[in-house]
Each structure stands twice: as structure tokens, then as C-alpha cells.
Design a protein around this motif. Structure first.
Motif, short mmCIF file in Angstrom:
data_model
loop_
_atom_site.label_atom_id
_atom_site.label_comp_id
_atom_site.label_asym_id
_atom_site.label_seq_id
_atom_site.Cartn_x
_atom_site.Cartn_y
_atom_site.Cartn_z
N THR A 78 0.80 -1.10 -0.01
CA THR A 78 -0.08 0.22 0.07
C THR A 78 0.96 1.24 -0.11
OG1 THR A 78 -1.70 -0.98 1.23
CG2 THR A 78 -1.80 1.28 1.28
N ALA A 81 2.51 1.80 -3.52
CA ALA A 81 1.47 2.40 -4.25
C ALA A 81 1.17 3.84 -4.04
CB ALA A 81 0.08 1.52 -4.22
N SER A 85 1.96 7.12 -6.44
CA SER A 85 0.75 7.86 -6.81
C SER A 85 1.18 9.27 -6.54
CB SER A 85 -0.41 7.11 -5.95
OG SER A 85 -1.46 8.26 -6.32
N GLY A 107 8.32 3.48 -4.91
CA GLY A 107 7.75 2.72 -4.32
C GLY A 107 8.59 1.75 -3.27
N GLY A 246 3.69 -2.71 -5.28
CA GLY A 246 2.64 -1.82 -5.20
C GLY A 246 2.69 -0.63 -6.35
N ALA A 247 3.86 -0.23 -6.31
CA ALA A 247 4.06 1.06 -7.35
C ALA A 247 3.73 0.46 -8.66
CB ALA A 247 5.54 1.53 -7.16
N GLU A 249 1.99 -1.83 -9.71
CA GLU A 249 0.43 -2.28 -9.71
C GLU A 249 -0.38 -1.07 -10.08
OE1 GLU A 249 -0.43 -5.38 -9.92
OE2 GLU A 249 -2.71 -5.53 -9.57
N LEU A 250 0.08 -0.02 -9.52
CA LEU A 250 -0.55 1.14 -9.72
C LEU A 250 -0.34 1.85 -11.16
CD1 LEU A 250 -1.94 3.82 -7.77
CD2 LEU A 250 0.22 4.73 -8.63
N TYR A 256 -5.01 3.20 -13.38
CA TYR A 256 -3.70 4.09 -12.69
C TYR A 256 -4.14 4.64 -11.72
CZ TYR A 256 -3.01 2.35 -17.50
OH TYR A 256 -3.00 1.42 -18.47
N PHE A 258 -4.89 5.25 -7.09
CA PHE A 258 -5.28 4.32 -5.87
C PHE A 258 -6.53 4.61 -5.32
CE2 PHE A 258 -4.97 4.06 -1.27
CZ PHE A 258 -4.12 2.86 -1.06
N SER A 263 -4.64 -3.07 -1.93
CA SER A 263 -3.94 -4.13 -1.67
C SER A 263 -4.71 -5.58 -2.13
CB SER A 263 -3.27 -4.21 -0.52
OG SER A 263 -4.01 -3.93 0.48
#
Lengths: 352, 306
Positions: A78, A81, A85, A107, A246-247, A249-250, A256, A258, A263
């Protein structure tokens, strides 16, 4: 082979469970399989779903090797991300070749800091990492909810009705490789970390320290290894991988942004993955693919047959026990220690 | 701070402490016998679910009984995996927590099993006003749930059991020096089974208090880390019932404080609710950072009993 037995036991008990709860187990499993492996598009999607899981799983695996239980993947993922973000919005004018690495690094740093804190608490203050990482999970969750709060969240997109973050610069977006799947270019970096992690564990000094502390802390001390330093560095590295996931995935998954629940339990999947992977990076890769397929399959199963997708959690619980029960003998972390020999007790006859 | 709010916070502290107290006593029993128990979280969660699901259809007493049984079953599982199958305590605990999260979320989404989905929600108020126990402050009466009184009795019983009965001595010996206990002709594994199973039932009772007594509802993962906070209370209280009890009160106070402070407009508007909600977790971390250093748990934690 052992993994195969474990999977059979897990699926067997799972089938029993589905039947008892009033659904058709054969139909549920068949749908799950078709959804996860029936088409080439599904394979691509599994690979996409497995991308963050590989990194998260490697993180937990490396911590395992040092005798540490990093169950804070949710929180580290988290904050990773969140960092990507925030930075992705602040530097939205940057070109891709600068922004993408910057966001990856942010991240990883955020996740590393988050887990490193738990490592420091363990090394210096004897705080068990299981409790501290769980507490940090909830704190990270609160932090995310705060940052995108509709009324006052500094990261909230005021043009959106829902709690969601500001958009990141287009240079930070990882291209999708197969349309309408989760497979994006981040998969290459994630896969690269499998041999990298294997190299670190087997060939590097850091890896040697990790293994020695994990196998025998007393011997490590005798060799002049600073156990505390290894502990916090290992935790930080483990968290950095989760933060990177996390980064990524974002940056890789549409839209794109949050959002709450970002998570989605993947930090816990990572524990199952690392346990199934048995401490080896290659094993972790296969386990991550399996869990990615389980995730994809169970959500398809829910849509089509109505069996709640939480079945995958039930299966995971059974799998962990089945996988760890008879084996992993050389990793003391997975097993109970042998009783310390008490000479007096033995002389007394050792009655049982 | 006005009196009504203060009384409200104290009353909430007592209420919010009882789930933690049950779980902490469960943790003490289990860890004193030599079995690390991070499965407390899952045991609480399954107790919260079965307590409410059965309570909604068959009445609260049946719900409590069902919760006890469900927790005892998870305790049996934890004891079997750690003592018979030789799975590490923490691995087994993590597996049980994931399993409990899966089971409770799965069942709470099956309409056929939980009756109508709506029936899970809305158990009648089960807080009984016991005149003898009510602390009166300035004419205001504070009713406490029987669960709260039960939690205090639980602390006394566990303390009496551990320090004053031969069975309690065996439990402590199983955790400190299993070899000696074995030499004395006692089956260490059996002692641990007993401690972990009873602990499971107790932790589930704490979960049932959360759903039946406190929230009157079940939501996914509603225990939200309370099992781990209870475990922190065990460490903080140095594996002693009285100490853990005090620690639970402290953590519950942090919880009560955050919900109490949110009500005060001058504070509630200035500090975001999300930060307030972090308070119990931050308090737990800080407490552990300052008090874990010198503590030492039972000698044979996570060691095999045979």
C-alpha cells in the motif's frame, strides 16, 4: 512432488467443503480451471495477476531465509503504491524514461522504510515482527484512506466523486501487453527479480548473512555477523520488493489510481506463495503463478457458479498446512524446534 | 472535557476491553503451555461469525455456545498441526487466520446458510443492566454487558488456575521445561492440547462479544487485528493474567479515546478520523517498542513436546 500431494489434499478438502456448503464442487473447479487456463488470454491474465505476487512472494521468501516472518506485505504494498501515486502526480511532466524508474524507486523506498521500521523494532527493541508488521498494515491502510478522503485528502482528485487518487503523469504508465488483461510491461522487471533474488541468496555476502542468521544465529554471531543489522536490512529489502510491487500495480493496471482496498489481500497471498515456494526463488515464481491462477479462477467461478470467491482463502489455509506439515525440514523457521536436551531429564530415565 | 464524555469513554473502554481480555487470557494459556498463538485473530473472527449467525436464529445463549465450540475446534486444529504434524507455531497460526478469514467471509456471503443475508444483522441488544455492578458517576448509570463481567471473572479464573492448581502448574511446566514435566510422567502434548483448545474457546468468546455484544453485526474481517493486539497485551503483561488485563485496558482506552475524541467538534474537525482510527495500532506499537526489550517469554515456546 510434495507440493503436488499438498495441492491434491487441499483441492480434495476444498471439494468436500464446497459440497457441504451446497454447491457442485466439480462444476466449481471446472469453471475455475477454464477461467484461469482455458484460453491464451487467460494465461496472459494469470501472468499479469502473478506479477505483483512474484515480487511480494520473493520478499516474504527472503525474510523467511533470515528467520523472519514478514506478514506486513499488505501495508508495504500500500505505501509503495501511495508513494508512486503521489510522486507520479507531482512529476507528471517527466518523460517515461525518467518517470518510470523514479516511481519504481519511490515505491521500493516507501515499502523498504515501512518494513525496515519493523526490522529496527525487532533488532533494537525485541518487538516480534509478526505483531509489528500487522499493526503497520492497519496504519498504512488508514494512511491510504486519509490521503484519498473526499473532503480533505491531499491526494484526492477533487473532480472525482469517489475516494480515489489524483492521476499520475502519462509517462509513468506501464504499457499493457495484452489488451483486456492485467498483463503489463512490469512483468519483465518482476521476472528479472527471480534470478536476482536467487543470486543474492546464493552468491552475495548479504545472502550469506541472511542464510546464516536464519539457520543458526549463534554461529552467525561467532562469525562476527551483526545479527541486528542483518535483521533490519533483510526486512527493508523484503519490504522494498513489496513496495515495488505496489508501485508497479498502480502504474500498470487501469485506471492507474489508488483506491480503498488497493492491496486486496495480496500481501497475505504472499505468505502462502513463499511457503509453497519452500524458500527458493524459483519455487516462489511457480507458487505465484498458481496463486495468480487461483485469484483469476475463483473470481470467474463466483460470477458463473455463485460459489463465493473467498473459497480461495479457505483453500490457501488448507494448502499452507498441507505444504508445511511433513517437510521443509532444513528450515527451522517452518518447524517446531527439537526439545533442548536436558541431561538431568535423560538421566532420570526419560519416561514418556 | 465534560463529565458525560469522560464517563462515556470509561464505559467504552470497559466494553472494548473485554474482547481483548478474553483473547489475551487465551494467549496466556496457550503460550504458557509452550505454543505460540497468533491464531487468536482467526479464533476471534470465527467466534464473532458463529456467535452472530447462530445467535440471530437461535438466540444469543446458543450463539455463545456455538462460538465456544467453533473456537475450540480451531484450537484443536492449531494443537494438532503444531504438536502432531510438527508445523511451526507461526506458520500454523497464519494458516488458521487465513482459513478463518476465508470461512467467515465465505459463509457470510452464502444466503442459503446464513438464513437471509439480513438475518445476520440485527441481533437484539444483549446488554443486561446488573444493578450490583453498575458504577455510578454523578447520577449517570452505565450498563455493562455480561460479557464484560465475564471477562473480569475470566482473568481471575485464569490467574487462579495458573498459580493455584496442579493443572495450572503442569501448563506452566509444559511451557518452561517440557522435558522435566515428561520425566515426571505427564503427557506434555496432552497438556498443550488442553491449553490451546480451551484458549481457542476463550478467544472465540471474545469474538462473540465483539459481534453480539458490541457491534450487533458481522462484517468481513471485523476483528481488524484485535487478536494481534491481544497478543501484544500478553507480551506487555509479561504472560501474567493481571498484567495482560491492565494492558488490555490500556489498548481499549486508546480505542475509546479515538472514538470519544472524534465526537468533540473542536478536535474531531481538526484531526482527520483516519488518524484517530490508527490510535490503537500506534499505541500497541509504541507500547511494544518501550516494553518488549527486557521481557522473556516461557522458556520452551515453539519447542517440541516429545
Amino acid at each position: 512432488m510434495r507440493i503436488l500431494y499438498a495441492a491434491l489434499i487441499g483441492l480434495g478438502l476444498g471439494a468436500l467443503f464446497i459440497t457441504v456448503t451446497g454447491y457442485n464442487a466439480w462444476e466449481a473447479y471446472r469453471t475455475m480451471f477454464v477461467e484461469a487456463a482455458g484460453t491464451p488470454v487467460a494465461w496472459a491474465d494469470v501472468l499479469g495477476k502473478a506479477t505483483p505476487l512474484v515480487l511480494l512472494g520473493l520478499g516474504v521468501t527472503i525474510a523467511f531465509r533470515a528467520g523472519l516472518f514478514n506478514i506486513g506485505g499488505e501495508g508495504q504494498f500500500t505505501v509503495g503504491a501511495l508513494a508512486a501515486s503521489a510522486l507520479g502526480h507531482a512529476l507528471s511532466g517527466w518523460p517515461a524514461f525518467l518517470l518510470i524508474p523514479a516511481l519504481f524507486i519511490s515505491g521500493a523506498l516507501a515499502g523498504g522504510l515501512w518494513a525496515g521500521l519493523a526490522g529496527w523494532m525487532k533488532a533494537k527493541r525485541n518487538v516480534h515482527e509478526v505483531v509489528s508488521t500487522i499493526m503497520l498494515n492497519y496504519i498504512a491502510l488508514g494512511l491510504g484512506t486519509y490521503l484519498i478522503n473526499i473532503r480533505y485528502g491531499p491526494l484526492h482528485d477533487s473532480s472525482a466523486m469517489n475516494p480515489q487518487s489524483l492521476p499520475i503523469g502519462s509517462g509513468g504508465i506501464l504499457p499493457t501487453l495484452v489488451s483486456r488483461t492485467d498483463l503489463h510491461a512490469g512483468v519483465f522487471l518482476a521476472m528479472l527479480f527471480v534470478p536476482v533474488a536467487a543470486w543474492i541468496l546464493r552468491k552475495s555476502v548479504f545472502g550469506y548473512e541472511i542464510r546464516l542468521v536464519g539457520l543458526n544465529p549463534i554461529a552467525a554471531k561467532t562469525y562476527g555477523i551483526n545479527e541486528g543489522s542483518v535483521i533490519w536490512r533483510t526486512m527493508a529489502f523484503s519490504g522494498a520488493l513489496a513496495g515495488l510491487a505496489g508501485a508497479m500495480e498502480l502504474m500498470g493496471i487501469y485506471p492507474y489510481l489508488f483506491k480503498n482496498g488497493f492491496s486486496a489481500g495480496r500481501g497475505f497471498d504472499a505468505i502462502t506463495i513463499a511457503l509453497m515456494g519452500g524458500g527458493s526463488p524459483l519455487g516462489t515464481l511457480f507458487a505465484a503463478l498458481f496463486l495468480g491462477a487461483l485469484r483469476l479462477g475463483s473470481s470467474g467461478m463466483e460470477t458463473i457458479t455463485g460459489v463465493p470467491n473467498e473459497l480461495s482463502l479457505v483453500l490457501q489455509g488448507i494448502l499452507i498446512i498441507a505444504v508445511t506439515a511433513p517437510a521443509l525440514a532444513n528450515l527451522k523457521l517452518f518447524r517446531r524446534r527439537a526439545p533442548e536436551q536436558n541431561p538431568n531429564a535423560i538421566e532420570a530415565g526419560g519416561a514418556s | 472535557m465534560n463529565t458525560a464524555l469522560l464517563i462515556g469513554i470509561i464505559a467504552f473502554t470497559l466494553r472494548a476491553s473485554s474482547p481483548l481480555i478474553y483473547a489475551a487470557m487465551a494467549g496466556i494459556l496457550s503460550e504458557r503451555s509452550g505454543v505460540v498463538n497468533i491464531a487468536l485473530e482467526g479464533m476471534m473472527l470465527i467466534g464473532a461469525f458463529t456467535g452472530l449467525a447462530v445467535g440471530a436464529t437461535h438466540g444469543a445463549p446458543a450463539g455463545v455456545m456455538a462460538a465456544l465450540v467453533s473456537g475450540a475446534l480451531l484450537g484443536l486444529l492449531h494443537a494438532t498441526t503444531t504438536q502432531k504434524m510438527r508445523v511451526g507455531d507461526i506458520v500454523s497460526g497464519v494458516a488458521i487466520n487465513i482459513l478463518a478469514l476465508g470461512l467467515t467471509s465465505y459463509f457470510s456471503r452464502i444466503p442459503a446458510l446464513s438464513g437471509a443475508a439480513g438475518a445476520v444483522i440485527g441481533v437484539p441488544e444483549w446488554s443486561v443492566t446488573l444493578p450490583l455492578w453498575i458504577p455510578s458517576f454523578g447520577g449517570l448509570k452505565v450498563s455493562q454487558s455480561p460479557f464484560t463481567i465475564g471477562a473480569w471473572l475470566c482473568v481471575l479464573s485464569v490467574a487462579y488456575f495458573l498459580w493455584r492448581t496442579p493443572w495450572g502448574l503442569r501448563v506452566t511446566a509444559a511451557g518452561e521445561n517440557p522435558a522435566a514435566l515428561k520425566a515426571a510422567g505427564v503427557n506434555v502434548v496432552r497438556v498443550r492440547f488442553g491449553a490451546v483448545i480451551v484458549g481457542g474457546a476463550l478467544a472465540a468468546l471474545g469474538g462473540a462479544q465483539l459481534s453480539l455484544g458490541l457491534v450487533h453485526n458481522f462484517t468481513e474481517n471485523m476483528t481488524a487485528g484485535r487478536g494481534y493486539i491481544a497478543l501484544a497485551a500478553v507480551v506487555f503483561g509479561r504472560w501474567r493474567p493481571g498484567g495482560a488485563f491492565a494492558a488490555c485496558l490500556f489498548f481499549a482506552f486508546a480505542d475509546a479515546l479515538q472514538s470519544g475524541l472524534q465526537v468533540i467538534p473542536s478536535i474531531g474537525e481538526r484531526i482527520p478520523t483516519e488518524f484517530m482510527a490508527m490510535l490503537p495500532y500506534v499505541a500497541t506499537l509504541i507500547a511494544l517498542v518501550f516494553f518488549s526489550r527486557q521481557v522473556r517469554g516461557p522458556g520452551a515456546l515453539n519447542q517440541s513436546g516429545d
